[in-house]
Motif scaffolding. Structure first.
Motif, PDB file in Angstrom:
ATOM      1  N   LYS A 198       1.417  13.402 -29.738  1.00  0.00           N
ATOM      2  CA  LYS A 198       1.443  13.262 -28.280  1.00  0.00           C
ATOM      3  C   LYS A 198       1.656  14.313 -27.440  1.00  0.00           C
ATOM      4  O   LYS A 198       2.695  15.075 -28.050  1.00  0.00           O
ATOM      5  N   LEU A 199       0.942  14.768 -26.581  1.00  0.00           N
ATOM      6  CA  LEU A 199       1.257  16.017 -25.676  1.00  0.00           C
ATOM      7  C   LEU A 199       2.400  15.651 -24.695  1.00  0.00           C
ATOM      8  O   LEU A 199       2.275  14.927 -23.952  1.00  0.00           O
ATOM      9  N   ILE A 200       3.574  16.428 -24.659  1.00  0.00           N
ATOM     10  CA  ILE A 200       4.753  16.058 -23.676  1.00  0.00           C
ATOM     11  C   ILE A 200       5.016  17.298 -23.094  1.00  0.00           C
ATOM     12  O   ILE A 200       6.014  17.258 -22.075  1.00  0.00           O
ATOM     13  N   GLY A 201       4.311  18.431 -23.322  1.00  0.00           N
ATOM     14  CA  GLY A 201       4.496  19.519 -22.386  1.00  0.00           C
ATOM     15  C   GLY A 201       3.531  20.535 -22.333  1.00  0.00           C
ATOM     16  O   GLY A 201       2.879  20.783 -23.276  1.00  0.00           O
ATOM     17  N   LEU A 202       3.129  21.260 -21.399  1.00  0.00           N
ATOM     18  CA  LEU A 202       2.045  22.215 -21.331  1.00  0.00           C
ATOM     19  C   LEU A 202       1.924  23.369 -20.128  1.00  0.00           C
ATOM     20  O   LEU A 202       2.325  22.673 -18.957  1.00  0.00           O
ATOM     21  N   LYS A 203       1.941  24.394 -20.601  1.00  0.00           N
ATOM     22  CA  LYS A 203       1.721  25.367 -19.289  1.00  0.00           C
ATOM     23  C   LYS A 203       0.751  26.486 -19.853  1.00  0.00           C
ATOM     24  O   LYS A 203       0.681  26.799 -21.053  1.00  0.00           O
ATOM     25  N   MET A 204       0.121  27.116 -18.784  1.00  0.00           N
ATOM     26  CA  MET A 204      -0.595  28.528 -18.923  1.00  0.00           C
ATOM     27  C   MET A 204       0.151  29.699 -18.498  1.00  0.00           C
ATOM     28  O   MET A 204       0.732  29.461 -17.607  1.00  0.00           O
ATOM     29  N   LEU A 205       0.460  30.622 -19.238  1.00  0.00           N
ATOM     30  CA  LEU A 205       1.192  31.771 -18.731  1.00  0.00           C
ATOM     31  C   LEU A 205       0.759  33.086 -19.710  1.00  0.00           C
ATOM     32  O   LEU A 205       0.167  33.072 -20.694  1.00  0.00           O
ATOM     33  N   THR A 206       1.031  34.147 -19.047  1.00  0.00           N
ATOM     34  CA  THR A 206       0.893  35.502 -19.781  1.00  0.00           C
ATOM     35  C   THR A 206       2.440  36.017 -19.995  1.00  0.00           C
ATOM     36  O   THR A 206       3.175  35.973 -19.369  1.00  0.00           O
ATOM     37  N   LEU A 207       2.506  35.953 -21.423  1.00  0.00           N
ATOM     38  CA  LEU A 207       3.858  36.523 -22.009  1.00  0.00           C
ATOM     39  C   LEU A 207       4.160  37.834 -21.422  1.00  0.00           C
ATOM     40  O   LEU A 207       3.084  38.887 -21.429  1.00  0.00           O
ATOM     41  N   THR A 208       5.393  37.965 -20.962  1.00  0.00           N
ATOM     42  CA  THR A 208       5.931  39.301 -20.900  1.00  0.00           C
ATOM     43  C   THR A 208       6.325  39.758 -21.980  1.00  0.00           C
ATOM     44  O   THR A 208       6.476  39.133 -23.153  1.00  0.00           O
ATOM     45  N   PRO A 209       6.595  41.098 -22.311  1.00  0.00           N
ATOM     46  CA  PRO A 209       7.029  41.848 -23.435  1.00  0.00           C
ATOM     47  C   PRO A 209       8.496  41.255 -23.784  1.00  0.00           C
ATOM     48  O   PRO A 209       8.764  41.085 -25.132  1.00  0.00           O
ATOM     49  N   GLU A 210       9.224  40.814 -22.892  1.00  0.00           N
ATOM     50  CA  GLU A 210      10.454  40.324 -23.218  1.00  0.00           C
ATOM     51  C   GLU A 210      10.506  38.940 -23.815  1.00  0.00           C
ATOM     52  O   GLU A 210      11.104  38.711 -24.959  1.00  0.00           O
ATOM     53  N   THR A 211       9.368  37.972 -23.103  1.00  0.00           N
ATOM     54  CA  THR A 211       9.339  36.899 -24.047  1.00  0.00           C
ATOM     55  C   THR A 211       8.859  36.943 -25.281  1.00  0.00           C
ATOM     56  O   THR A 211       9.261  36.050 -26.227  1.00  0.00           O
ATOM     57  N   ALA A 212       7.787  37.790 -25.633  1.00  0.00           N
ATOM     58  CA  ALA A 212       7.223  37.990 -26.689  1.00  0.00           C
ATOM     59  C   ALA A 212       8.166  38.406 -27.667  1.00  0.00           C
ATOM     60  O   ALA A 212       8.068  37.855 -28.831  1.00  0.00           O
TER      61      ALA A 212
END
Ligand code: UDP
Length: 149
Positions: A31-45
């Motif tokens: 079951k899908l309960i969360g979804l987002k599209m984003l481009t990762l920052t170097p910090e998040t990566a």
């Protein structure tokens, strides 16, 4: 029910595999309960891949994973972490069994189209990097009675 973090990596997005990957997890019964599209920052990566810092493939991994948009998701189900890893296949797509996502859609290790948490503890950590608790959706599916005994 267990939660796991799944990401369509930049190669999966560029190759038009978003729907294919979502479809496989959805058809399996998760079951899908969360979804987002984003481009990762170097910090998040760097946060996401902290355990790999210092390894030879790390610089390439960070530059690849930040190179374009990804689709970040949370999926829920019984033993979802293990089940999603099985659907994804092993890290090296050349050796991943045909029928798995990586086995069907990848060749090189650094272009393996999808990420999935490797343990419930990793799942919790990774979900918290990408989602606030209130961004995860709580809902019932009538079809669950046809998936779980
Ligand atoms: N990776 C790579 N070269 C390697 C090992 C890993 O490019 O020799 C990349 C690959 O994209 C992999 C990610 O780093 O998916 C994280 O590695 P991990 O061992 O955690 O594999 P996973 O859990 O994604 O199967």
């Amino acid at each position: 029910m267990e939660r796991t973090f799944v990401m369509v990596k930049p190669d999966g997005v560029q190759r038009g595999l978003i729907a294919e990957i979502i479809g496989r997890l959805e058809k399996k019964g998760y079951k899908l309960i969360g979804l987002k599209m984003l481009t990762l920052t170097p910090e998040t990566a760097a946060l996401h891949y902290a355990e790999h810092a210092g390894k030879p493939f790390y610089p390439g991994l960070i530059s690849f994973i930040t190179s374009g948009p990804v689709v970040a998701m949370v999926w829920e189900g019984k033993n979802a972490v293990k089940g999603v890893r099985t659907l994804m296949g092993i890290t090296n797509p050349t050796e991943a069994i045909p029928g798995s996502i990586r086995g069907d859609y990848g060749i090189d290790m650094g272009r393996n189209v999808v990420h999935g948490s490797d343990s419930p503890v990793s799942a919790q950590r990774e979900i918290a990097i990408y989602f606030k608790e209130e961004e995860l959706v709580d809902y019932q599916r009538d079809m669950d009675k046809w998936i779980y005994e």
